[in-house]
Motif scaffolding. Structure first.
Motif, PDB file in Angstrom:
ATOM      1  N   GLY A 903       0.802  -1.211   0.000  1.00  0.00           N
ATOM      2  CA  GLY A 903       0.000   0.000   0.000  1.00  0.00           C
ATOM      3  C   GLY A 903       0.835   1.260   0.000  1.00  0.00           C
ATOM      4  O   GLY A 903       2.048   1.235   0.131  1.00  0.00           O
ATOM      5  N   GLY A 904       0.123   2.403  -0.125  1.00  0.00           N
ATOM      6  CA  GLY A 904       0.770   3.703  -0.088  1.00  0.00           C
ATOM      7  C   GLY A 904       1.262   4.131  -1.451  1.00  0.00           C
ATOM      8  O   GLY A 904       1.420   3.325  -2.367  1.00  0.00           O
ATOM      9  N   PRO A 905       1.526   5.430  -1.628  1.00  0.00           N
ATOM     10  CA  PRO A 905       1.947   5.930  -2.943  1.00  0.00           C
ATOM     11  C   PRO A 905       3.266   5.348  -3.421  1.00  0.00           C
ATOM     12  O   PRO A 905       3.512   5.253  -4.616  1.00  0.00           O
ATOM     13  N   TYR A 906       4.147   4.966  -2.487  1.00  0.00           N
ATOM     14  CA  TYR A 906       5.420   4.361  -2.848  1.00  0.00           C
ATOM     15  C   TYR A 906       5.410   2.854  -2.600  1.00  0.00           C
ATOM     16  O   TYR A 906       6.452   2.207  -2.613  1.00  0.00           O
ATOM     17  N   GLY A 907       4.241   2.270  -2.391  1.00  0.00           N
ATOM     18  CA  GLY A 907       4.152   0.867  -2.055  1.00  0.00           C
ATOM     19  C   GLY A 907       4.633   0.632  -0.634  1.00  0.00           C
ATOM     20  O   GLY A 907       4.522   1.492   0.240  1.00  0.00           O
ATOM     21  N   ALA A 908       5.179  -0.531  -0.414  1.00  0.00           N
ATOM     22  CA  ALA A 908       5.640  -0.888   0.938  1.00  0.00           C
ATOM     23  C   ALA A 908       7.131  -0.621   1.115  1.00  0.00           C
ATOM     24  O   ALA A 908       7.769  -1.181   1.996  1.00  0.00           O
ATOM     25  N   CYS A 909       7.706   0.245   0.301  1.00  0.00           N
ATOM     26  CA  CYS A 909       9.122   0.567   0.434  1.00  0.00           C
ATOM     27  C   CYS A 909       9.377   1.252   1.777  1.00  0.00           C
ATOM     28  O   CYS A 909       8.739   2.255   2.094  1.00  0.00           O
ATOM     29  N   PRO A 910      10.285   0.720   2.578  1.00  0.00           N
ATOM     30  CA  PRO A 910      10.549   1.327   3.880  1.00  0.00           C
ATOM     31  C   PRO A 910      11.267   2.672   3.747  1.00  0.00           C
ATOM     32  O   PRO A 910      12.177   2.827   2.940  1.00  0.00           O
ATOM     33  N   VAL A 911      10.812   3.628   4.555  1.00  0.00           N
ATOM     34  CA  VAL A 911      11.433   4.941   4.632  1.00  0.00           C
ATOM     35  C   VAL A 911      11.987   5.099   6.047  1.00  0.00           C
ATOM     36  O   VAL A 911      11.262   4.934   7.022  1.00  0.00           O
ATOM     37  N   VAL A 912      13.263   5.393   6.159  1.00  0.00           N
ATOM     38  CA  VAL A 912      13.935   5.507   7.444  1.00  0.00           C
ATOM     39  C   VAL A 912      14.380   6.951   7.637  1.00  0.00           C
ATOM     40  O   VAL A 912      15.000   7.537   6.744  1.00  0.00           O
ATOM     41  N   LYS A 913      14.045   7.518   8.792  1.00  0.00           N
ATOM     42  CA  LYS A 913      14.503   8.861   9.146  1.00  0.00           C
ATOM     43  C   LYS A 913      15.393   8.759  10.383  1.00  0.00           C
ATOM     44  O   LYS A 913      15.007   8.139  11.380  1.00  0.00           O
ATOM     45  N   VAL A 914      16.559   9.360  10.297  1.00  0.00           N
ATOM     46  CA  VAL A 914      17.531   9.309  11.390  1.00  0.00           C
ATOM     47  C   VAL A 914      17.879  10.737  11.803  1.00  0.00           C
ATOM     48  O   VAL A 914      18.163  11.577  10.934  1.00  0.00           O
ATOM     49  N   SER A 915      17.847  11.007  13.102  1.00  0.00           N
ATOM     50  CA  SER A 915      18.278  12.309  13.605  1.00  0.00           C
ATOM     51  C   SER A 915      19.159  12.102  14.829  1.00  0.00           C
ATOM     52  O   SER A 915      19.035  11.111  15.552  1.00  0.00           O
ATOM     53  N   MET A 916      20.063  13.037  15.050  1.00  0.00           N
ATOM     54  CA  MET A 916      21.006  12.986  16.174  1.00  0.00           C
ATOM     55  C   MET A 916      21.096  14.376  16.798  1.00  0.00           C
ATOM     56  O   MET A 916      20.607  15.359  16.229  1.00  0.00           O
ATOM     57  N   ALA A 917      21.757  14.420  17.930  1.00  0.00           N
ATOM     58  CA  ALA A 917      21.872  15.698  18.635  1.00  0.00           C
ATOM     59  C   ALA A 917      22.671  16.698  17.821  1.00  0.00           C
ATOM     60  O   ALA A 917      22.400  17.906  17.873  1.00  0.00           O
ATOM     61  N   ALA A 918      23.656  16.228  17.066  1.00  0.00           N
ATOM     62  CA  ALA A 918      24.500  17.127  16.291  1.00  0.00           C
ATOM     63  C   ALA A 918      25.134  16.356  15.155  1.00  0.00           C
ATOM     64  O   ALA A 918      25.186  15.126  15.154  1.00  0.00           O
ATOM     65  N   ALA A 919      25.611  17.100  14.142  1.00  0.00           N
ATOM     66  CA  ALA A 919      26.358  16.476  13.065  1.00  0.00           C
ATOM     67  C   ALA A 919      27.644  15.880  13.627  1.00  0.00           C
ATOM     68  O   ALA A 919      28.170  16.347  14.647  1.00  0.00           O
ATOM     69  N   GLY A 920      28.140  14.835  12.983  1.00  0.00           N
ATOM     70  CA  GLY A 920      29.338  14.165  13.471  1.00  0.00           C
ATOM     71  C   GLY A 920      30.471  14.199  12.472  1.00  0.00           C
ATOM     72  O   GLY A 920      30.291  14.560  11.302  1.00  0.00           O
ATOM     73  N   GLU A 921      31.640  13.802  12.941  1.00  0.00           N
ATOM     74  CA  GLU A 921      32.827  13.765  12.091  1.00  0.00           C
ATOM     75  C   GLU A 921      33.455  12.378  12.092  1.00  0.00           C
ATOM     76  O   GLU A 921      34.643  12.233  11.843  1.00  0.00           O
ATOM     77  N   ASP A 922      32.625  11.363  12.380  1.00  0.00           N
ATOM     78  CA  ASP A 922      33.156   9.995  12.487  1.00  0.00           C
ATOM     79  C   ASP A 922      32.376   9.086  11.554  1.00  0.00           C
ATOM     80  O   ASP A 922      31.903   8.023  11.939  1.00  0.00           O
ATOM     81  N   GLY A 923      32.235   9.494  10.296  1.00  0.00           N
ATOM     82  CA  GLY A 923      31.343   8.798   9.374  1.00  0.00           C
ATOM     83  C   GLY A 923      31.951   7.657   8.600  1.00  0.00           C
ATOM     84  O   GLY A 923      31.243   6.993   7.835  1.00  0.00           O
ATOM     85  N   ASP A 924      33.261   7.379   8.783  1.00  0.00           N
ATOM     86  CA  ASP A 924      33.906   6.287   8.055  1.00  0.00           C
ATOM     87  C   ASP A 924      34.117   5.114   9.007  1.00  0.00           C
ATOM     88  O   ASP A 924      34.985   5.130   9.875  1.00  0.00           O
ATOM     89  N   CYS A 925      33.278   4.089   8.849  1.00  0.00           N
ATOM     90  CA  CYS A 925      33.349   2.898   9.713  1.00  0.00           C
ATOM     91  C   CYS A 925      34.050   1.727   9.024  1.00  0.00           C
ATOM     92  O   CYS A 925      33.981   0.590   9.515  1.00  0.00           O
ATOM     93  N   SER A 926      34.681   1.969   7.888  1.00  0.00           N
ATOM     94  CA  SER A 926      35.143   0.851   7.067  1.00  0.00           C
ATOM     95  C   SER A 926      36.183  -0.017   7.771  1.00  0.00           C
ATOM     96  O   SER A 926      36.200  -1.237   7.577  1.00  0.00           O
ATOM     97  N   GLU A 927      37.022   0.563   8.598  1.00  0.00           N
ATOM     98  CA  GLU A 927      38.043  -0.251   9.266  1.00  0.00           C
ATOM     99  C   GLU A 927      37.477  -0.999  10.461  1.00  0.00           C
ATOM    100  O   GLU A 927      37.825  -2.160  10.699  1.00  0.00           O
ATOM    101  N   ARG A 928      36.594  -0.392  11.225  1.00  0.00           N
ATOM    102  CA  ARG A 928      36.094  -1.041  12.429  1.00  0.00           C
ATOM    103  C   ARG A 928      34.879  -1.942  12.180  1.00  0.00           C
ATOM    104  O   ARG A 928      34.483  -2.720  13.049  1.00  0.00           O
ATOM    105  N   ALA A 929      34.225  -1.809  11.013  1.00  0.00           N
ATOM    106  CA  ALA A 929      33.063  -2.659  10.736  1.00  0.00           C
ATOM    107  C   ALA A 929      33.464  -4.088  10.397  1.00  0.00           C
ATOM    108  O   ALA A 929      32.692  -5.028  10.605  1.00  0.00           O
ATOM    109  N   TYR A 930      34.658  -4.222   9.880  1.00  0.00           N
ATOM    110  CA  TYR A 930      35.115  -5.538   9.449  1.00  0.00           C
ATOM    111  C   TYR A 930      36.328  -5.940  10.290  1.00  0.00           C
ATOM    112  O   TYR A 930      37.120  -5.079  10.719  1.00  0.00           O
TER     113      TYR A 930
END
Length: 949
Positions: A903-930
């Protein structure tokens, strides 16, 4: 006319004689017609209580060829003469001036008398009694210095006419580019004749002068370009009696044209890319300079239209010899202040039928058009509803038929040829229930009346969706053929939410830009700009009412630069037939909804070659002669030919057949392709089903073609991440396969290359991750890593970023460094059985993290992988990651109109909204994710191999 009436015939008793209404006046005259609060000069105005009845003798307005009219070759025109100057030892195309040849009365050439430059040259002719002197002017007039032109003319008159008639050369000047020809039987003025050329399409042209003298027939002809005398043609011929080839051509037409007569003027439309190949003929006696196709070829009809330009009732303006005053004389050398017919509110009746309307419209006066219904309101309920029917409107200076503030007008079966600006013109969007049926418009030229006339002149300019378009033809324009452009707020319901009135069996060909375009927001100044958010609803006044699917049926487009560009929410293009075009059909999105091309025929190049393009330098430094006309994208750059192009979406190709999409030495081609040099998002739900190909791939063409560079291609973000699915295997032989670009981020061991497509096919469905953020000060750079460690891919494009994701793989999106304080993303392309694992790096320093989605938080990553159906999320604070598994329970079907079933105009495609207290400077997780979230590369089990067709 205020409470007055003008009748020329009636509907029951059409006028059978000859009638002429000539409109007089010059711009700036104080005389004129006062009506509607304005003064109208050189006008026929129908106002309060007025009645205009023009009914000429009924004649068929136009028809179509049923057989090709070939270009007239010189061999066909010349036949087998005794003497042909162009095949003689004396022929020299560089000669400039008066050429003279001497013959006996049996047609045998005695000699070439040379170029006549001096008075003595012309005086020498008088001594050649009984000889036949054939004279033609080649390229330009050329007199020797100091020679008396009047004396030359007198000498010619004495030799040819015994001094009883003046020669036209007395008015010539040295260097003048003009055509002229003469047959001079010295001492026999009754057999002598001369002619000065008339202007025709930038040339000065004589007729083919013919005389029978003695036992021979003689022919002379002259033609020269008016600008600088080149190119130029000069024919001097002699024949045995009865051997001159007939000058008439035979046209095979699909309709009965027995009411067309000898001496009538007709126009035959171009069937090539260049609309200027339309040709006027009188009694079918002129040679055809171009081939005019007359056949249905490879399933696409490409027959030239043939229109009659004469009527027995003529309405026209009296024109001056040259442009004057402030009539845009910087743009025109000729007078463009024509007459105009204007019908105003309160008129009693207005019917214009079977009239010839020419030299009308005023290019420098806004609102002065050949036939103009101005602010008349709804006329459909009048006792005598008005119409404009079966007229020949030609050589006009500002449009053809204008409908302004008038609803319910019938415009039917008219021919409109050679005009400036939008031709059939609905002015500002308030014009409802106009019916345009069976009209033919051609040779639409740019001009400066409004901003769109200047850049994008259209033969049919439609500004209200409640306009019926049935059986019309747009047969050649400087820009567009048929253009739908709606205003944001017309009078009445919102045009952008109003369903389209019937669009059935219309044709557009030989247009320099779009054949058919549904797009662009009309501005109040007549320009276009802004978002064209066309989203039709059952109740146009209620944006929450149910959406309506708009269907366009039976469109035929060929030899346009681009044949169909359609922007809207839910659109169906049905029974389209397209050929010979750089871009066949493109759908663009304005709101959620599906776009479908169904039961249609798309063809690349056909036997309709048109005019040869000539010598074309290739990228490898060689040059080839090309025997057909093609569209070029700048010097020496032939543009590709693609039938159906995926853009935006979701777009579906259903039961579409393709033919003749072969790459050659000059340009590439493919039946299906991706939008070239694209930055923006395209839907992973784009798909094909039931497609067929009447050629062998790769031997005879490409089912699909794309490239990373060259010929207008460039791999931008949109191209790289464009994918589409083969639902039933009719394209790739693999049902459910996805066609993707050859980038490692998309591919695994189960994908297979299709080399001639420059693409791969993968067995899995693909989804799309579409990211948006709203902090204008933030401009982060993102990249994705694939969990199996095989690929890292970055996109530096700000504001909106999308990645195509192989649903068999897991990915993590990183913000490199700067993480926006708030952002949202949508995952599209999901369906039952298709899920997507995705992580988003928000940084270990993120606080007050809020996630808005319809999903279930899980305490561990293992729970996310093994948990219940539906979307789930796990926040790994130690590594600064949000990890998602996206799933929907709905199955894809043929009726699915959204990017995810549900249902809905976009079907059942999930829409995710994320908010935080402030912008961050730690956006590269490539080394610690693996290796925590690393996965093993997939093996080739269940993989594909390069398809064999």
């Amino acid at each position: 006319m205020v409470h007055g009436e003008l009748w020329v015939g009636s509907e029951d008793c059409p006028f059978a004689g000859q009638a002429e209404l000539e409109l007089l006046g010059r711009k700036g005259d104080s005389d004129g017609v006062e009506a509607g609060g304005s003064r109208h000069v050189k006008a026929l105005v129908v106002a309060d209580g007025g009645r205009l009845e023009v009914h000429g003798a009924p004649r068929r307005a136009w028809s179509r060829l049923t057989a090709t009219l070939p270009k007239t070759t010189r061999e066909a025109v010349v036949g087998s003469p005794i003497f042909d100057q162009q095949q003689s030892e004396w022929h020299n195309s560089r000669h400039r001036g008066f050429l003279a040849y001497e013959f006996d009365e049996g047609g045998q050439v005695i000699g070439f008398l040379g170029l006549l430059h001096r008075v003595a040259d012309f005086q020498a002719l008088a001594a050649k009694t009984d000889s036949v002197i054939l004279l033609v002017l080649q390229r330009q007039v050329s007199f020797s210095d100091g020679e008396d032109v009047t004396a030359m003319a007198d000498a010619l008159s004495a030799a040819c006419f015994n001094g009883e008639a003046d020669s036209a050369i007395s008015g010539f000047t040295d260097g003048q580019a003009v055509a002229w020809a003469a047959i001079c039987h010295v001492g026999h003025p009754e057999n002598s004749v001369e002619e000065v050329g008339h202007e025709q399409d930038g040339f000065s042209v004589t007729s083919r002068l013919t005389r029978t003298i003695g036992t021979a027939e003689f022919v002379v002809y002259s033609e020269t370009e008016l600008e600088d005398g080149w190119p130029s043609t000069a024919d001097v011929l002699s024949y045995a009696p009865g051997t001159i080839p007939p000058r008439t051509m035979t046209l095979s037409l699909e309709d009965d044209v027995s009411d067309w007569s000898a001496g009538d003027t007709i126009v035959v439309t171009s069937t090539d890319y260049d609309w200027r190949q339309a040709e006027e003929f009188i009694s079918i006696e002129s040679p055809a300079e171009f081939t005019h196709w007359g056949e249905t070829t490879d399933g696409v009809r490409m027959a030239a239209e043939v229109a009659l330009l004469n009527r027995n009732v003529r309405i026209h303006g009296r024109m001056e010899d040259a442009c004057y005053g402030d009539n845009n004389c910087d743009d025109f050398s000729f007078d463009t202040f024509g007459g105009h017919v204007k019908v105003l509110a309160g008129f009693q009746a207005a019917h214009i039928a079977n009239a010839e309307v020419f030299h009308m419209g005023q290019n420098s006066v806004l609102g002065a058009y050949p036939i103009h219904f101005h602010m008349c309101g709804d006329v459909s309920a009048q006792a005598l509803p008005p119409y404009v029917r079966s007229n020949a409107i030609h050589h006009t200076f500002a449009r053809c038929v204008t409908v302004h503030g008038t609803s319910g007008l019938l415009v039917e079966d008219n021919v409109a040829f050679d005009h400036y600006g939008h031709c059939f013109f609905l002015e500002d969007g308030a014009e409802q229930n106009t019916v345009l049926r069976g009209n033919l418009g051609l040779s639409t030229r740019r001009t400066s009346i409004t901003p769109t006339d200047q850049r994008m002149a259209a033969t049919f300019w439609i500004t209200n969706p409640l306009t019926t378009m049935e059986g019309n033809v747009a047969a050649g324009s400087d820009a567009y053929g048929i253009w739908y452009t709606f205003p944001l707020r017309p009078i009445g319901p919102s045009a952008l939410r109003t369903p389209l009135a019937p669009f059935v069996d219309n044709v557009a060909h030989s247009n320099n830009d779009y054949g058919l375009r549904l797009d662009d927001l009309l501005k109040t100044n007549g320009g276009v700009g802004g978002r064209f958010a066309y989203d039709p609803r059952e109740d146009p006044l209620d944006p929450t009412s149910s959406p309506v699917t708009v269907t366009l049926r039976g469109y035929n487009g060929y030899k346009n630069y681009k044949s169909a560009w359609l922007r809207g929410a839910s659109l169906v293009a049905e029974d389209f037939s397209i050929a010979e075009t750089v871009e066949g059909v493109v759908f663009a999105s304005s709101a959620p909804g599906s776009k479908r091309l169904v039961r249609s025929r798309l063809v690349g190049e056909t036997a309709n070659k048109g005019k040869p393009e000539g010598w074309i330098p290739l990228a490898n430094g060689t040059t080839v002669w090309w025997d057909r006309q093609i569209r070029m994208g700048g010097a020496n750059r032939a543009l590709p030919i693609i039938g159906a192009i995926f853009l935006d979406g979701p777009v579906s190709l259903e039961d579409v057949s393709f033919h003749r999409f072969a790459t050659n030495a000059v340009r590439p081609s493919g039946a299906i392709g991706l939008r070239r040099a694209l930055r923006w998002y395209t839907s992973p739900a784009n798909r094909v089903a039931g497609v067929t190909f009447d050629f062998a791939d790769p031997a005879d063409g490409n089912r699909v073609y794309d490239a990373s560079e060259g010929q207008g291609f460039a791999d931008l973000a949109g191209n790289i991440h464009s994918v589409f699915r083969d639902i039933d295997g009719s394209l790739t032989t693999y049902a459910g396969a996805t066609v993707v670009k050859p980038y490692a981020v998309h591919l695994n061991a189960r994908c297979a290359p299709v080399p001639n497509w420059n693409l791969y096919v993968c067995p899995a469905a693909f989804t799309k991750f579409k990211l948006e953020w709203y902090d204008m000060a933030s401009s982060p750079v993102t990249f994705v890593t694939r969990d199996d460690g095989s690929a890292t891919h970055s996109l530096p494009r700000p504001r909106q970023i999308s990645y195509a994701l192989n649903s068999e793989e897991g990915y993590i999106l990183h913000f490199n460094t700067s993480v926006p304080r708030s952002f949202s993303f949508t995952v599209t392309g999901l369906e039952a059985g298709v899920e997507q694992r995705l992580g988003v790096c928000i940084g270990r320093d993120a606080t007050d993290v809020r996630i808005s989605l319809t999903g279930i938080p899980t305490p561990t990553f293992e729970d996310l992988l093994t948990g219940s159906p539906g979307t789930q999320v796990f926040h790994d604070r130690e590594r600064g990651l949000l990890l998602f598994r996206f799933r929907v329970p709905y199955a894809l079907s043929a009726d699915t109109e959204t990017e995810c079933p549900g249902g809905g105009p976009y079907g059942a495609c999930p829409v995710v909204k994320v908010s935080m207290a402030a912008a961050g400077e730690d956006g590269d997780c490539s080394e610690r994710a693996y290796p925590t979230y690393a996965t093993a590369p997939l093996d080739a089990a269940g993989g594909l191999v390069t398809p064999s067709f």
